[in-house]
Design an enzyme around this catalytic site. Structure first.
Site, PDB file in Angstrom:
ATOM      1  N   HIS A  18       7.620   1.071 -21.985  1.00 57.13           N
ATOM      2  CA  HIS A  18       8.394   1.403 -23.185  1.00 57.13           C
ATOM      3  C   HIS A  18       9.873   1.576 -22.874  1.00 57.13           C
ATOM      4  O   HIS A  18      10.729   1.280 -23.714  1.00 57.13           O
ATOM      5  CB  HIS A  18       7.807   2.653 -23.857  1.00 57.13           C
ATOM      6  CG  HIS A  18       6.431   2.397 -24.418  1.00 57.13           C
ATOM      7  ND1 HIS A  18       5.507   3.380 -24.647  1.00 57.13           N
ATOM      8  CD2 HIS A  18       5.819   1.219 -24.791  1.00 57.13           C
ATOM      9  CE1 HIS A  18       4.398   2.851 -25.151  1.00 57.13           C
ATOM     10  NE2 HIS A  18       4.564   1.538 -25.227  1.00 57.13           N
ATOM     11  N   HIS A  41      -0.586  -7.515 -28.302  1.00 60.02           N
ATOM     12  CA  HIS A  41      -1.694  -6.557 -28.161  1.00 60.02           C
ATOM     13  C   HIS A  41      -1.118  -5.201 -28.571  1.00 60.02           C
ATOM     14  O   HIS A  41      -0.700  -4.400 -27.730  1.00 60.02           O
ATOM     15  CB  HIS A  41      -2.215  -6.523 -26.727  1.00 60.02           C
ATOM     16  CG  HIS A  41      -2.791  -7.829 -26.263  1.00 60.02           C
ATOM     17  ND1 HIS A  41      -2.018  -8.918 -25.949  1.00 60.02           N
ATOM     18  CD2 HIS A  41      -4.076  -8.222 -26.084  1.00 60.02           C
ATOM     19  CE1 HIS A  41      -2.803  -9.927 -25.581  1.00 60.02           C
ATOM     20  NE2 HIS A  41      -4.061  -9.522 -25.659  1.00 60.02           N
ATOM     21  N   SER A 101       4.189   0.607 -28.757  1.00 58.76           N
ATOM     22  CA  SER A 101       5.200  -0.450 -28.838  1.00 58.76           C
ATOM     23  C   SER A 101       5.573  -0.825 -30.281  1.00 58.76           C
ATOM     24  O   SER A 101       6.766  -1.042 -30.558  1.00 58.76           O
ATOM     25  CB  SER A 101       4.747  -1.670 -28.032  1.00 58.76           C
ATOM     26  OG  SER A 101       3.395  -1.985 -28.277  1.00 58.76           O
ATOM     27  N   GLU A 119      -3.244  -7.397 -33.372  1.00 59.18           N
ATOM     28  CA  GLU A 119      -4.284  -6.513 -32.818  1.00 59.18           C
ATOM     29  C   GLU A 119      -5.645  -7.075 -33.209  1.00 59.18           C
ATOM     30  O   GLU A 119      -5.874  -7.390 -34.370  1.00 59.18           O
ATOM     31  CB  GLU A 119      -4.077  -5.091 -33.357  1.00 59.18           C
ATOM     32  CG  GLU A 119      -5.182  -4.110 -33.049  1.00 59.18           C
ATOM     33  CD  GLU A 119      -5.454  -3.897 -31.556  1.00 59.18           C
ATOM     34  OE1 GLU A 119      -4.512  -3.665 -30.783  1.00 59.18           O
ATOM     35  OE2 GLU A 119      -6.636  -3.964 -31.165  1.00 59.18           O
ATOM     36  N   ASP A 144      -6.696 -12.681 -32.331  1.00 56.82           N
ATOM     37  CA  ASP A 144      -6.643 -12.658 -30.868  1.00 56.82           C
ATOM     38  C   ASP A 144      -5.183 -12.842 -30.437  1.00 56.82           C
ATOM     39  O   ASP A 144      -4.492 -13.767 -30.899  1.00 56.82           O
ATOM     40  CB  ASP A 144      -7.507 -13.801 -30.321  1.00 56.82           C
ATOM     41  CG  ASP A 144      -7.296 -14.002 -28.841  1.00 56.82           C
ATOM     42  OD1 ASP A 144      -7.420 -13.017 -28.077  1.00 56.82           O
ATOM     43  OD2 ASP A 144      -6.981 -15.134 -28.427  1.00 56.82           O
ATOM     44  N   GLY A 145      -4.719 -11.949 -29.578  1.00 54.18           N
ATOM     45  CA  GLY A 145      -3.312 -11.956 -29.180  1.00 54.18           C
ATOM     46  C   GLY A 145      -2.873 -13.227 -28.481  1.00 54.18           C
ATOM     47  O   GLY A 145      -1.738 -13.683 -28.629  1.00 54.18           O
ATOM     48  N   ASP A 165       0.619  -7.240 -23.690  1.00 58.98           N
ATOM     49  CA  ASP A 165       0.131  -5.980 -23.106  1.00 58.98           C
ATOM     50  C   ASP A 165      -1.387  -5.864 -23.279  1.00 58.98           C
ATOM     51  O   ASP A 165      -1.877  -4.977 -23.971  1.00 58.98           O
ATOM     52  CB  ASP A 165       0.874  -4.830 -23.825  1.00 58.98           C
ATOM     53  CG  ASP A 165       0.542  -3.469 -23.260  1.00 58.98           C
ATOM     54  OD1 ASP A 165       0.065  -3.398 -22.115  1.00 58.98           O
ATOM     55  OD2 ASP A 165       0.771  -2.471 -23.969  1.00 58.98           O
TER      56      ASP A 165
HETATM   57  C1  LIG Z   1      -2.768  -1.590 -23.785  1.00 58.89           C
HETATM   58  S1  LIG Z   1      -3.229  -1.536 -25.472  1.00 58.89           S
HETATM   59  C2  LIG Z   1      -1.740  -1.876 -26.324  1.00 58.89           C
HETATM   60  C3  LIG Z   1      -0.703  -0.798 -26.265  1.00 58.89           C
HETATM   61  C4  LIG Z   1       0.555  -1.108 -27.017  1.00 58.89           C
HETATM   62  N1  LIG Z   1       1.093  -2.425 -26.656  1.00 58.89           N
HETATM   63  C5  LIG Z   1       1.610  -0.055 -26.741  1.00 58.89           C
HETATM   64  O1  LIG Z   1       2.428  -0.226 -25.822  1.00 58.89           O
HETATM   65  O2  LIG Z   1       1.644   0.931 -27.464  1.00 58.89           O
HETATM   66  C6  LIG Z   1      -4.096  -3.055 -25.669  1.00 58.89           C
HETATM   67  C7  LIG Z   1      -4.556  -3.316 -27.094  1.00 58.89           C
HETATM   68  O3  LIG Z   1      -5.028  -4.656 -27.158  1.00 58.89           O
HETATM   69  C8  LIG Z   1      -6.115  -4.712 -28.060  1.00 58.89           C
HETATM   70  N2  LIG Z   1      -6.834  -5.958 -27.756  1.00 58.89           N
HETATM   71  C9  LIG Z   1      -7.857  -6.179 -26.903  1.00 58.89           C
HETATM   72  N3  LIG Z   1      -8.152  -7.494 -26.827  1.00 58.89           N
HETATM   73  C10 LIG Z   1      -7.280  -8.120 -27.665  1.00 58.89           C
HETATM   74  C11 LIG Z   1      -7.052  -9.479 -27.994  1.00 58.89           C
HETATM   75  N4  LIG Z   1      -7.775 -10.469 -27.465  1.00 58.89           N
HETATM   76  N5  LIG Z   1      -6.054  -9.764 -28.868  1.00 58.89           N
HETATM   77  C12 LIG Z   1      -5.299  -8.773 -29.409  1.00 58.89           C
HETATM   78  N6  LIG Z   1      -5.469  -7.476 -29.141  1.00 58.89           N
HETATM   79  C13 LIG Z   1      -6.440  -7.142 -28.257  1.00 58.89           C
HETATM   80  C14 LIG Z   1      -6.860  -3.437 -27.815  1.00 58.89           C
HETATM   81  O4  LIG Z   1      -7.664  -3.104 -28.947  1.00 58.89           O
HETATM   82  C15 LIG Z   1      -5.697  -2.454 -27.584  1.00 58.89           C
HETATM   83  O5  LIG Z   1      -5.339  -1.836 -28.792  1.00 58.89           O
END
Ligand SMILES: C[S@@+](CC[C@H](N)C(=O)[O-])C[C@H]1O[C@@H](n2cnc3c(N)ncnc32)[C@H](O)[C@@H]1O
Length: 282
Positions: A18, A41, A101, A119, A144-145, A165
């Protein structure tokens, strides 16, 4: 999809990610041309450090919780936008909130800038949508991210950043990060990419960086922050970010804030950092 960021919000890895994110946003805001920030993500947007999940791990106490005392002058100046964004989010949502984020990105958006928050978890995406879909500058995608990454770049503004992320729940995610980051940079060679990785098995990170560095046609930085010695591959000993197309002052800035964070966040007296140039020359 078992990963829940609420257990980890505000930990040492969030502090590194961050702080670097707010530095890049600060540099993007130096020019009036609009930018787009894509968060592949995104998580929930913000978290309550007084909540059950954060309380169960207490991880934030060794991260954001250690930043109460100011740093010496120049380092504190670099942290100012991060601290200001946390304060602004707390003023909006409560004194024990820690921004993720999306919340940090939103604080930086000017009229005309865009935030795209992706997400995949259905419940998290619904919360995120409720929190951010009312703002015309932000858009939430339940997708999907990695698919979104490919579909969303290059953005119409042709200026901005992508934060990648993932949760690293399955094996091979570090290698996947390197491969897909390389492809994304080839598709949008002028975007700023911030790709986060956990440091458990340091050799896996070294291999990914080595392979990426050989193929990357753009300049990049590897910024690592270690809070434990990297001698136990089951423990999160640290984390890092690859920053592709870093703003030109970021390497100098990292040379100031990384040693300060390594000292402040070290557990059991071990703190270390790396700030390496990889990829093509700037
Ligand atoms: C490390 S956390 C994100 C934290 C956020 N970026 C932050 O800094 O506040 C990862 C997130 O990715 C999500 N996630 C998992 N697989 C994913 C995918 N294939 N595509 C998008 N999001 C996904 C999870 O549900 C989770 O909320």
């Amino acid at each position: 999809m078992n990963y829940r960021h609420a257990f980890h919000a505000g930990n040492h890895a969030d502090v590194l990610k961050h702080l670097v994110l707010t530095r890049v946003l600060e540099h993007l805001c130096l020019k009036p041309a609009p930018f787009r920030a894509i968060d592949t993500h995104a998580g929930l947007g913000f978290y309550d450090l007084a909540g059950d999940e954060a309380g169960r791990t207490g991880e934030w106490a060794d991260g954001w919780g250690r930043l109460d005392d100011p740093f010496p002058g120049a380092v504190e100046e670099l942290l100012a936008p991060y601290r200001a964004a946390v304060a602004a989010v707390r003023a909006r949502y409560g004194a024990t909130i820690y921004p993720g984020s999306p919340a940090l990105i939103r604080e930086s958006l000017r009229p005309g800038d865009q935030g795209v928050f992706v997400e995949l978890h259905p419940e998290d995406a619904a919360v995120l949508r409720e929190r951010y879909n009312q703002d015309a500058r932000t858009k939430v995608l339940h997708l999907d991210g990695w698919t979104a990454l490919n579909a969303q770049i290059p953005p119409p503004e042709r200026r901005g950043l992508v934060l990648i992320d993932p949760p690293y729940e399955v094996g091979g995610e570090i290698e996947r990060l390197g491969t897909l980051l390389g492809k994304a940079v080839a598709k949008w060679p002028t975007g700023v990419f911030l790709a986060w990785y956990p440091i458990k098995d340091i050799r896996a990170v070294d291999r990914m960086v080595e392979a990426l560095g050989q193929s990357l046609a753009r300049p990049a930085l590897r910024l690592d922050l270690m809070v434990d010695p990297p001698d136990d591959p089951t423990r999160l000993s640290g984390s890092g970010l690859i920053v592709v197309n870093p703003p030109w002052r970021l390497a100098d800035e990292a040379g100031l804030f990384l040693p300060a964070l390594a000292e402040r966040l070290a557990r059991a007296d071990y703190g270390a950092f790396r700030c390496d140039a990889i990829g093509a020359e700037a």
